[in-house]
Design a protein around this motif. Structure first.
Motif, PDB file in Angstrom:
ATOM      1  N   LEU A  57       9.423 107.850  20.998  1.00  0.00           N
ATOM      2  CA  LEU A  57      10.641 107.454  20.281  1.00  0.00           C
ATOM      3  C   LEU A  57      11.059 108.491  19.226  1.00  0.00           C
ATOM      4  N   TRP A  58      11.232 109.720  19.700  1.00  0.00           N
ATOM      5  CA  TRP A  58      11.929 110.779  18.970  1.00  0.00           C
ATOM      6  C   TRP A  58      11.141 111.335  17.791  1.00  0.00           C
ATOM      7  N   VAL A  59       9.825 111.166  17.792  1.00  0.00           N
ATOM      8  CA  VAL A  59       9.061 111.624  16.635  1.00  0.00           C
ATOM      9  C   VAL A  59       8.135 112.819  16.920  1.00  0.00           C
ATOM     10  N   ASP A 115       9.313 106.133   3.402  1.00  0.00           N
ATOM     11  CA  ASP A 115       8.404 106.106   4.548  1.00  0.00           C
ATOM     12  C   ASP A 115       9.029 105.858   5.911  1.00  0.00           C
ATOM     13  N   ASN A 116      10.346 105.801   6.010  1.00  0.00           N
ATOM     14  CA  ASN A 116      10.966 105.742   7.350  1.00  0.00           C
ATOM     15  C   ASN A 116      12.438 106.110   7.238  1.00  0.00           C
ATOM     16  N   GLY A 117      13.067 106.279   8.386  1.00  0.00           N
ATOM     17  CA  GLY A 117      14.443 106.749   8.391  1.00  0.00           C
ATOM     18  C   GLY A 117      15.409 105.788   7.718  1.00  0.00           C
ATOM     19  N   SER A 118      15.193 104.497   7.936  1.00  0.00           N
ATOM     20  CA  SER A 118      16.084 103.506   7.327  1.00  0.00           C
ATOM     21  C   SER A 118      16.021 103.581   5.801  1.00  0.00           C
ATOM     22  N   THR A 119      14.818 103.712   5.259  1.00  0.00           N
ATOM     23  CA  THR A 119      14.712 103.780   3.794  1.00  0.00           C
ATOM     24  C   THR A 119      15.281 105.099   3.282  1.00  0.00           C
ATOM     25  N   ALA A 151      27.991 104.549  14.838  1.00  0.00           N
ATOM     26  CA  ALA A 151      26.911 105.184  14.076  1.00  0.00           C
ATOM     27  C   ALA A 151      25.654 104.334  14.091  1.00  0.00           C
ATOM     28  N   TYR A 152      24.511 104.995  14.012  1.00  0.00           N
ATOM     29  CA  TYR A 152      23.249 104.287  13.816  1.00  0.00           C
ATOM     30  C   TYR A 152      22.484 104.972  12.693  1.00  0.00           C
ATOM     31  N   HIS A 153      22.140 104.191  11.649  1.00  0.00           N
ATOM     32  CA  HIS A 153      21.430 104.772  10.518  1.00  0.00           C
ATOM     33  C   HIS A 153      20.166 104.001  10.172  1.00  0.00           C
ATOM     34  N   GLY A 154      19.739 103.080  11.042  1.00  0.00           N
ATOM     35  CA  GLY A 154      18.517 102.332  10.780  1.00  0.00           C
ATOM     36  C   GLY A 154      18.772 100.838  10.753  1.00  0.00           C
ATOM     37  N   ASP A 155      17.720 100.070  10.507  1.00  0.00           N
ATOM     38  CA  ASP A 155      17.783  98.615  10.708  1.00  0.00           C
ATOM     39  C   ASP A 155      17.668  97.784   9.441  1.00  0.00           C
ATOM     40  N   VAL A 218      27.095 110.546   8.051  1.00  0.00           N
ATOM     41  CA  VAL A 218      27.319 110.932   9.439  1.00  0.00           C
ATOM     42  C   VAL A 218      26.040 111.522  10.040  1.00  0.00           C
ATOM     43  N   GLU A 219      25.872 111.326  11.346  1.00  0.00           N
ATOM     44  CA  GLU A 219      24.798 111.974  12.097  1.00  0.00           C
ATOM     45  C   GLU A 219      25.361 113.302  12.613  1.00  0.00           C
ATOM     46  N   PRO A 220      24.852 114.433  12.162  1.00  0.00           N
ATOM     47  CA  PRO A 220      25.440 115.707  12.575  1.00  0.00           C
ATOM     48  C   PRO A 220      25.148 116.070  14.030  1.00  0.00           C
ATOM     49  N   LEU A 252      24.137 113.468   5.132  1.00  0.00           N
ATOM     50  CA  LEU A 252      23.814 113.753   6.525  1.00  0.00           C
ATOM     51  C   LEU A 252      22.521 113.035   6.898  1.00  0.00           C
ATOM     52  N   ASP A 253      22.607 112.267   7.970  1.00  0.00           N
ATOM     53  CA  ASP A 253      21.437 111.571   8.498  1.00  0.00           C
ATOM     54  C   ASP A 253      20.865 112.437   9.622  1.00  0.00           C
ATOM     55  N   GLU A 254      19.855 113.221   9.274  1.00  0.00           N
ATOM     56  CA  GLU A 254      19.190 114.082  10.267  1.00  0.00           C
ATOM     57  C   GLU A 254      17.845 113.477  10.678  1.00  0.00           C
ATOM     58  N   VAL A 255      17.764 112.159  10.597  1.00  0.00           N
ATOM     59  CA  VAL A 255      16.508 111.490  10.959  1.00  0.00           C
ATOM     60  C   VAL A 255      16.149 111.801  12.419  1.00  0.00           C
ATOM     61  N   ALA A 256      17.145 111.775  13.302  1.00  0.00           N
ATOM     62  CA  ALA A 256      16.873 112.067  14.712  1.00  0.00           C
ATOM     63  C   ALA A 256      16.997 113.561  15.010  1.00  0.00           C
ATOM     64  N   THR A 257      18.006 114.206  14.414  1.00  0.00           N
ATOM     65  CA  THR A 257      18.319 115.590  14.793  1.00  0.00           C
ATOM     66  C   THR A 257      17.437 116.627  14.109  1.00  0.00           C
ATOM     67  N   ALA A 281      13.263 112.000   8.500  1.00  0.00           N
ATOM     68  CA  ALA A 281      12.103 111.127   8.783  1.00  0.00           C
ATOM     69  C   ALA A 281      11.508 111.554  10.121  1.00  0.00           C
ATOM     70  N   LYS A 282      11.573 110.675  11.109  1.00  0.00           N
ATOM     71  CA  LYS A 282      11.021 110.885  12.457  1.00  0.00           C
ATOM     72  C   LYS A 282      10.117 112.115  12.640  1.00  0.00           C
ATOM     73  N   GLY A 283      10.699 113.314  12.827  1.00  0.00           N
ATOM     74  CA  GLY A 283       9.887 114.492  13.139  1.00  0.00           C
ATOM     75  C   GLY A 283       9.200 115.119  11.939  1.00  0.00           C
TER      76      GLY A 283
HETATM   77  C1  LIG Z   1      15.761 106.390  14.050  1.00  0.00           C
HETATM   78  C2  LIG Z   1      16.914 106.644  13.162  1.00  0.00           C
HETATM   79  C3  LIG Z   1      16.994 106.044  11.891  1.00  0.00           C
HETATM   80  C4  LIG Z   1      16.004 105.026  11.417  1.00  0.00           C
HETATM   81  O1  LIG Z   1      14.719 105.550  11.270  1.00  0.00           O
HETATM   82  P1  LIG Z   1      13.459 104.547  11.260  1.00  0.00           P
HETATM   83  O2  LIG Z   1      12.317 105.422  10.873  1.00  0.00           O
HETATM   84  O3  LIG Z   1      13.362 104.010  12.656  1.00  0.00           O
HETATM   85  O4  LIG Z   1      13.761 103.491  10.264  1.00  0.00           O
HETATM   86  C5  LIG Z   1      18.050 106.393  11.073  1.00  0.00           C
HETATM   87  N1  LIG Z   1      18.991 107.262  11.481  1.00  0.00           N
HETATM   88  C6  LIG Z   1      18.940 107.852  12.679  1.00  0.00           C
HETATM   89  C7  LIG Z   1      19.999 108.832  13.051  1.00  0.00           C
HETATM   90  C8  LIG Z   1      17.929 107.541  13.576  1.00  0.00           C
HETATM   91  O5  LIG Z   1      17.906 108.083  14.804  1.00  0.00           O
END
Ligand SMILES: *Cc1c(COP(=O)(O)O)cnc(C)c1O
Length: 447
Positions: A57-59, A115-119, A151-155, A218-220, A252-257, A281-283
């Motif tokens: 899952l993208w990590v 400790d995670n992308g959402s936070t 957009a998706y920025h977490g839960d 925004v997710e770049p 910029l939300d670079e959690v995935a990118t 976060a993630k990577g």
């Molecule tokens: C996965 C993701 C998040 C959330 O990260 P979590 O660690 O799962 O909470 C936020 N923004 C983007 C762009 C993501 O892909």
């Protein structure tokens, strides 16, 4: 062994509630229970081997059981596993902050850990909001956020507020804060449903309301969870200049990118854009441990520095903020990038992946293939020529990944979009194997 895996499976069904999972279906299905991993390979309790086509899952970045990262965590474990970051500090978090400031775009000066992308996103939103509140006067009216549709920025609820994926987010609307949503220009080429120019919409929104806007998130380059939708070239740069023009903070939300996924360390580099706040976060830990960072400019940081009695501190923190084991993993991850020239060695793999994916375009139910670096979305459709999707209940995406699993590949779909996001360390041979399996699986599931 068979009885052990049977018992585990039973107990999973009895006691566990899985994320993003319809548990009623789960209870009737049989899923691998992963116990080991090495490189790009996952091994389940029955000894079956799978290629990890989505980096867990993208990590995962340099593969599983990466020697240098394993050793770094063990070395830290020999010192201390956790110490609070409230009122204390520790060496690896300091070193990591310095390294992150060094490798991220210019202007980002301070690192706030979580400790995670959402936070990481929650923190960026709260920082932006509080920054303008504390500037005071007319600036205190800057309280709203702008985000893109899809957009998706977490839960968590703040991250869901700026999210735009109806399937995930719609139900929670009564709990969320209001935002302004701009149509996303990140779209599949066949989708002509939105003719309005998103940049024009954004500009007119800012012209009218900038005095009420705290930030834009925004997710770049790629809206990932939306189904791997790439941005039109130049979009990010245009957004940056509008934000600067109207005094709106760019988040910029670079959690995935982040961390090489798009072919550069950070996606925003490709358009020469530096944000005011950056979410990572993630990577960050190479896919080892939960750690996130929100980076801020000196200007934002300065907005929180004041005499104690003015109560302008950023009142936010988590129990495991800057966990030392996670910081050890993150530092080792960054060292691997440097020592192994990961990004340079990634380029021919990106080209190979692109060439291999071409072969899938001729499949009758492949509607679109989208790729930015090592982020890929393969969209399946009932009738690509007419832009006609499969019905939701046909579970085409799920059936395809189950076919892939039978052939030794772990992937996970977003609706009917097959996502590929292998570890950056994947071998050329495994890239070829991965795409072949995907082709066979799509054929098997759509025949
Ligand atoms: C996965 C993701 C998040 C959330 O990260 P979590 O660690 O799962 O909470 C936020 N923004 C983007 C762009 C993501 O892909």
């Amino acid at each position: 062994m068979a009885s052990r895996s049977h018992r585990l499976r039973q107990d999973d069904k009895r006691y566990v509630w899985h994320p993003f999972t319809q548990m009623q279906s789960w209870l009737h299905e049989c899923h691998p229970i992963i116990e080991h991993g090495k490189g790009s390979t996952l091994i389940d309790v029955d000894g079956r081997r799978y290629l990890d086509g989505i980096s867990s899952l993208w990590v995962t970045v340099h593969g599983h059981r990466k020697g240098a990262i394993d050793r770094a965590i063990r070395a830290q474990l020999g010192k201390i596993a956790h110490t609070t970051f409230l009122g204390l500090s520790h060496p690896l978090a300091i070193e990591l902050a310095k390294a992150l400031v060094r490798i991220t775009p210019q202007g980002l000066a301070k690192v706030f850990y979580s400790d995670n992308g959402s936070t990481a996103v929650e923190i960026a939103l709260k920082m932006a909001f509080q920054y303008w509140q504390q500037r005071g006067g007319a600036f205190a009216r800057k309280r709203r956020f702008i985000a893109l549709e899809e957009a998706y920025h977490g839960d968590t609820l703040g991250a869901v507020s700026v999210g735009g994926i109806d399937l995930f987010h719609q139900l929670y609307r009564p709990l969320l804060f209001p935002i302004w949503r701009v149509p996303s220009p990140y779209r599949a080429p066949w989708d002509r449903s939105r003719r309005l120019d998103p940049l024009k919409r954004l500009e007119s929104l800012l012209k009218r309301h900038h005095d009420q806007v705290a930030g834009l998130i925004v997710e770049p380059l790629m809206q990932a969870a939306a189904g791997m939708l790439p941005s039109p070239p130049g979009f990010l740069k245009a957004v940056r200049s509008l934000c600067s023009q109207y005094d709106v903070l760019l988040i910029l939300d670079e959690v995935a990118t982040g961390f090489g996924r798009t072919g550069t360390m950070f996606a925003c580099e490709q358009e020469g854009v530096a944000p005011d706040l950056l979410c990572l976060a993630k990577g960050l830990t190479g896919g080892y441990l939960p750690l996130a960072a929100t980076l801020a400019t000196q200007q934002i940081f300065d907005g929180f520095c004041a005499p104690y009695e003015e109560k302008k501190a950023f009142f936010h923190g988590h129990s495991y903020t800057a966990n030392p084991l996670a910081c050890a993993a993150a530092l080792a991850n960054l060292q691997c990038f440097q020592r192994e020239q990961t990004l340079r060695r990634l380029q021919p793999k990106i080209a190979l992946l692109r060439r291999e994916l071409e072969a899938l375009r001729s499949l009758p139910h492949v509607g679109d293939i989208r790729q930015v670096g090592f982020m890929v979305g393969i969209e399946m459709m009932r009738d690509p020529a007419r832009g006609e999707p499969y019905p939701y209940e046909a579970k085409t995406g799920i059936r395809t990944i189950l076919e892939a699993r039978r052939r030794g590949l772990i992937i996970r779909p977003l609706g009917d979009v097959i996502v590929l996001m292998p570890p950056l360390s994947i071998s050329q041979r495994d890239i070829v194997r991965m795409v072949r399996i995907v082709g066979d699986s799509i054929t098997a599931a759509t025949e």
